[in-house]
Design an enzyme around this catalytic site. Structure first.
Site, short mmCIF file in Angstrom:
data_model
loop_
_atom_site.label_atom_id
_atom_site.label_comp_id
_atom_site.label_asym_id
_atom_site.label_seq_id
_atom_site.Cartn_x
_atom_site.Cartn_y
_atom_site.Cartn_z
N ALA A 9 0.83 -1.22 0.00
CA ALA A 9 0.00 0.00 0.00
C ALA A 9 0.85 1.26 0.00
O ALA A 9 0.49 2.26 0.60
CB ALA A 9 -0.93 -0.01 1.22
N ALA A 10 1.99 1.20 -0.70
CA ALA A 10 2.93 2.33 -0.66
C ALA A 10 2.76 3.30 -1.82
O ALA A 10 3.29 4.41 -1.77
CB ALA A 10 4.37 1.82 -0.63
N GLN A 72 8.39 1.42 2.99
CA GLN A 72 9.17 1.41 1.75
C GLN A 72 9.57 2.84 1.43
O GLN A 72 8.73 3.65 1.05
CB GLN A 72 8.36 0.80 0.60
N HIS A 362 -46.10 18.91 10.27
CA HIS A 362 -45.63 19.52 9.02
C HIS A 362 -45.06 20.91 9.25
O HIS A 362 -45.46 21.63 10.17
CB HIS A 362 -46.74 19.59 7.97
#
Length: 461
Positions: A9-10, A72, A362
């Site tokens: 996931a780098a 990394q 309402h």
């Protein structure tokens, strides 16, 4: 046998053209990398290690408590990314599954089957493969006559015969852990990109006499990798179909499942009906026998049984059993609707509790208030809670009646069985059994019509 999972996931994901790191883009309410981690958890691994680089702190924040992390420093290829986990895994016995954080559709069942095939076959490496309807652009799996993997041939390198193969590499692998890290240290970067490829490990192992096999998964769609917004939309559509079909198998009816968007963590009870163009997100829980009509949007809310939501928006709100709302009403955060209460059309409720069997029919705003049970709130009532600096609270007791057009200026307390006349502006407490009237007296001016500008120069009967 010990099992480990490494998730890559780098990467930044430049093709997403986003400030958000690629694996943090969401598919049906969860980031892509969370989906991969969830599938990994389903294999009961001894370790999950996510390799991070770009956006490392952001990814760590999302996966805190779910994964260990390796860093990394430079993105030098998939082989270098796995090698970043060396210190955490190198000398451990067992099998290691490697997947990427941008493939959110893989299931725990597929990962378990890959582990099983790898261990039963005695492989040093097992490639997860699939038959692709259109294999163009994918690496082709070339096997020998015994079914072992000889090599993976990329599109640009294949012969016509090799490119005719429709079995492709999904980018997920299972390895003998010790052999993996031994082989990774032999991977070179003598290629056009100057990167270290994980796929080179297969050739290194094969030449060393180790067995390299494959497990062909039945559903090619699981292998979809997300590199751009188009693929993100495709992955979301596939995931949404899965989610809706699972709800249908559990007894939920969808009038048009193709247009109902349900996040992955949403829970829905049986016999509930969901119409088209409905969005249900976050940690929402919906009970049994509810009816959600088209164009409703529900976020992080808790809905009881026998509730009807008609074309309305709920955010961080609660509706108890046998309540209803809409059309075109809005429950904002900390709105609580108690059993049997009715919220009609064009009503906004914020940080307020509406008691049992109370009716807010309402065109009303209720903010910072506690309403008891069996109260009627007339049309056009406003709970005025803000003086420009602070918010103030209003209490309305059981069995009270608030007439149409009233303005309740907080802070004020209206007791049980109190009555507020229509069009009143209430600034003081109203005691039990009292009626409050706060409006100007009506004055009629005889024959005043003829003095009005609109009556001049006109004949009127």
């Amino acid at each position: 046998m010990n099992k480990y999972v490494v998730i890559l996931a780098a990467g930044k994901g430049t093709r997403m053209k986003s400030k958000l790191y690629k694996v943090l883009h969401k598919v049906c309410g969860k980031t892509m990398v969370e989906h991969v981690v969830e599938a990994a958890k389903g294999t009961n691994p001894d370790k999950i290690i996510t390799v991070v680089g770009n956006g490392a702190e952001s990814v760590k924040d999302v996966l805190a408590g779910q994964s260990e992390f390796a860093f990394q420093e430079k993105q030098l290829g998939t082989g270098d990314a796995v090698l970043a986990a060396n210190d955490l895994l190198e000398n451990l016995e067992g099998s290691t599954l490697v997947a990427t954080g941008d493939t959110p559709l893989f299931t725990a069942e597929t990962f378990n089957n890959l582990f099983k095939k790898h261990e039963e076959s005695g492989n040093s490496a097992t490639v997860l493969t699939a038959k692709a309807p259109n294999p163009f652009g994918y690496g082709r799996i070339i096997r020998d006559e015994d079914g072992n993997v000889l090599r993976i041939v990329e599109q640009k390198d294949g012969t016509p015969e090799e490119l005719a193969v429709d079995e492709i590499n999904t980018g997920v692998f299972c390895f003998d852990n010790k052999e993996l890290f031994k082989a990774l240290k032999q991977v070179g970067n003598d290629n056009a990109q100057g990167e270290y490829y994980l796929t080179d490990v297969l050739e290194i192992m094969r030449k060393a006499g180790h067995k390299v096999g494959a497990y062909e998964m039945p559903d090619f769609s699981e292998s979809l990798g997300v590199n751009d917004r188009i693929a993100l939309a495709q992955a979301t559509k596939i995931m949404q179909r899965r989610i809706n079909e699972e709800h249908m198998r559990n007894g939920v009816s969808f009038i048009d499942p193709d247009t109902a968007y349900i996040d992955s963590d949403v829970k829905i009870g049986n016999d509930t009906v969901i119409e088209g163009n409905v969005v249900i997100k976050g940690k929402t829980e919906i009970g049994s026998n509810c009816y959600i009509t088209n164009s409703s949007r529900i976020i992080d809310s808790k809905i009881g049984n026998n509730v009807t939501i008609t074309s309305s928006t709920l955010q961080e709100a609660q509706m108890d059993d046998n309540t209803d709302i809409g059309p075109n009403s809005h429950l904002r955060p900390k709105a609580v609707i108690r059993k049997g209460a009715h919220i009609g059309n064009f009503v906004e409720i914020k940080k307020a509790e509406i008691g049992e069997n109370t009716k807010v029919g309402h065109l009303t705003y209720v903010g910072d208030a506690t309403l008891g049970k069996d109260i009627n709130i007339g049309c056009g009532t406003i709970f005025s809670n803000y003086d420009g600096v602070k918010k103030f609270h209003t209490n309305v007791g059981d069995h009270s009646f608030i007439g149409a057009g009233a303005t309740i200026i907080a802070p004020v307390n209206i007791a049980d069985h109190a009555f507020v006349a229509a069009d009143s502006t209430i600034t003081k407490d109203v005691e039990k059994y009292d009626m409050a009237i706060a409006r100007g007296r009506q004055t009629n001016k005889p024959d005043y019509w003829h003095k009005l500008p609109l009556a001049k120069d006109k004949e009127w009967e």
